[in-house]
Design an enzyme around this catalytic site. Structure first.
Site, PDB file in Angstrom:
ATOM      1  CG  ASP A   1      -0.414   0.176   2.533  1.00 23.05           C
ATOM      2  OD1 ASP A   1       0.827   0.374   2.625  1.00 23.05           O
ATOM      3  OD2 ASP A   1      -1.160   0.150   3.525  1.00 23.05           O
ATOM      4  CG  HIS A   2      -0.748   4.703   1.536  1.00 29.54           C
ATOM      5  ND1 HIS A   2      -1.802   3.804   1.604  1.00 29.54           N
ATOM      6  CD2 HIS A   2      -0.712   5.322   2.744  1.00 29.54           C
ATOM      7  CE1 HIS A   2      -2.372   3.890   2.789  1.00 29.54           C
ATOM      8  NE2 HIS A   2      -1.723   4.794   3.507  1.00 29.54           N
TER       9      HIS A   2
ATOM     10  CB  CYS B   1       0.419  -2.826   4.583  1.00 30.99           C
ATOM     11  SG  CYS B   1       0.105  -3.903   5.997  1.00 30.99           S
ATOM     12  N   GLY B   2       1.793  -1.009   6.342  1.00 37.50           N
ATOM     13  CA  GLY B   2       2.412  -0.335   7.476  1.00 37.50           C
ATOM     14  C   GLY B   2       2.928  -1.312   8.523  1.00 37.50           C
TER      15      GLY B   2
ATOM     16  N   GLY C   1       2.325  -4.857   8.019  1.00 40.13           N
ATOM     17  CA  GLY C   1       2.381  -6.184   7.396  1.00 40.13           C
ATOM     18  C   GLY C   1       1.160  -7.018   7.732  1.00 40.13           C
TER      19      GLY C   1
ATOM     20  N   GLY D   1      -2.363  -6.054   7.892  1.00 42.90           N
ATOM     21  CA  GLY D   1      -3.567  -5.905   7.066  1.00 42.90           C
ATOM     22  C   GLY D   1      -3.428  -6.597   5.724  1.00 42.90           C
TER      23      GLY D   1
ATOM     24  CG  ASN E   1       4.929 -23.172   9.123  1.00 41.56           C
ATOM     25  OD1 ASN E   1       5.679 -22.327   9.614  1.00 41.56           O
ATOM     26  ND2 ASN E   1       4.412 -24.159   9.837  1.00 41.56           N
TER      27      ASN E   1
ATOM     28  NE  ARG F   1       8.367 -32.556  13.009  1.00 37.66           N
ATOM     29  CZ  ARG F   1       9.607 -32.557  12.527  1.00 37.66           C
ATOM     30  NH1 ARG F   1       9.996 -33.497  11.672  1.00 37.66           N
ATOM     31  NH2 ARG F   1      10.473 -31.610  12.880  1.00 37.66           N
ATOM     32  CG  HIS F   2       7.627 -30.186   8.679  1.00 38.18           C
ATOM     33  ND1 HIS F   2       7.307 -29.600   9.887  1.00 38.18           N
ATOM     34  CD2 HIS F   2       8.909 -30.586   8.771  1.00 38.18           C
ATOM     35  CE1 HIS F   2       8.366 -29.641  10.678  1.00 38.18           C
ATOM     36  NE2 HIS F   2       9.352 -30.241  10.027  1.00 38.18           N
TER      37      HIS F   2
ATOM     38  NE  ARG G   1       2.921 -31.567  12.935  1.00 37.49           N
ATOM     39  CZ  ARG G   1       4.060 -31.718  13.584  1.00 37.49           C
ATOM     40  NH1 ARG G   1       5.073 -30.899  13.363  1.00 37.49           N
ATOM     41  NH2 ARG G   1       4.203 -32.687  14.461  1.00 37.49           N
TER      42      ARG G   1
HETATM   43  C1  RB5 Z   1      -2.342   2.354   6.652  1.00 43.43           C
HETATM   44  O1  RB5 Z   1      -2.389   3.499   7.426  1.00 43.43           O
HETATM   45  C2  RB5 Z   1      -2.168   1.140   7.546  1.00 43.43           C
HETATM   46  O2  RB5 Z   1      -3.332   0.912   8.261  1.00 43.43           O
HETATM   47  C3  RB5 Z   1      -1.804  -0.055   6.703  1.00 43.43           C
HETATM   48  O3  RB5 Z   1      -0.637   0.193   6.009  1.00 43.43           O
HETATM   49  C4  RB5 Z   1      -1.526  -1.334   7.457  1.00 43.43           C
HETATM   50  O4  RB5 Z   1      -0.597  -1.150   8.465  1.00 43.43           O
HETATM   51  C5  RB5 Z   1      -2.677  -2.121   7.909  1.00 43.43           C
HETATM   52  O5  RB5 Z   1      -2.537  -3.229   8.452  1.00 43.43           O
END
Ligand code: RB5
Length: 149
Positions: free
Chosen positions: A7-8, A64-65, A67, A69, A98, A132-133, A136
């Site tokens: 994301d951004h 993401c910010g 990781g 989300g 895994n 086992r791996h 699982r």
């Molecule tokens: C964005 O502000 C933030 O919520 C996103 O990058 C992330 O961290 C979500 O899990």
């Protein structure tokens, strides 16, 4: 082929990961985003995740910010095994035991050098396979298919 997405918050770190992949002579496909405009990580995370489970890409690295989300979003795509990591040990074992096929990390959590160390370790580590791996992992797949264990 490595699927990349962010994301951004993860734009700069994604570029750093591209230079690591160049160094490792690994090809990648960038599923966006590619601007600093605030965006919704599930869109880009799911695109990269679909490319991994379809076989278009072998593995994915998503940012993401935190990781978290983008990792949750990717994990909703059937067939993914997502590992959100801030350390080399977890990343390594997520592959060895895994057979994780998607790595995520947080651009607001770890620095560039650590992110590259984690990504390199994860990319280089083989799945131990067998026994086992695999059993699982098969059970995880069964859960995904609605089986009650
Ligand atoms: C964005 O502000 C933030 O919520 C996103 O990058 C992330 O961290 C979500 O899990």
């Amino acid at each position: 082929m490595i699927a990349l997405a962010c994301d951004h918050t993860g734009l700069e770190l994604k570029e750093e990961i591209k230079s690591l992949l160049d160094e490792m002579h690994l090809e990648y496909k960038d599923f966006g985003t590619n601007t600093h405009e605030s965006c919704d990580y599930p869109i880009y995370g799911s695109r990269a995740a679909r490319a991994v489970v379809s076989g278009e890409c072998d593995r994915g690295i998503l940012i993401c910010g935190t990781g978290v989300g983008i990792g949750i979003a990717a994990s909703k795509v059937k067939g993914t095994r997502v590992c959100t990591c801030s350390d080399v040990y977890t990343a390594t074992l997520s592959k060895r035991h895994n057979n994780s096929n998607i790595l995520t990390f947080g651009a607001r959590v770890i620095g560039v050098d650590l992110a590259k160390m984690i990504a390199r370790a994860w990319l280089e580590e083989p799945f131990e396979g067998g026994g086992r791996h695999q059993r699982r992992i098969d059970l995880i797949t069964a859960i995904e298919n609605g089986e009650v264990l």
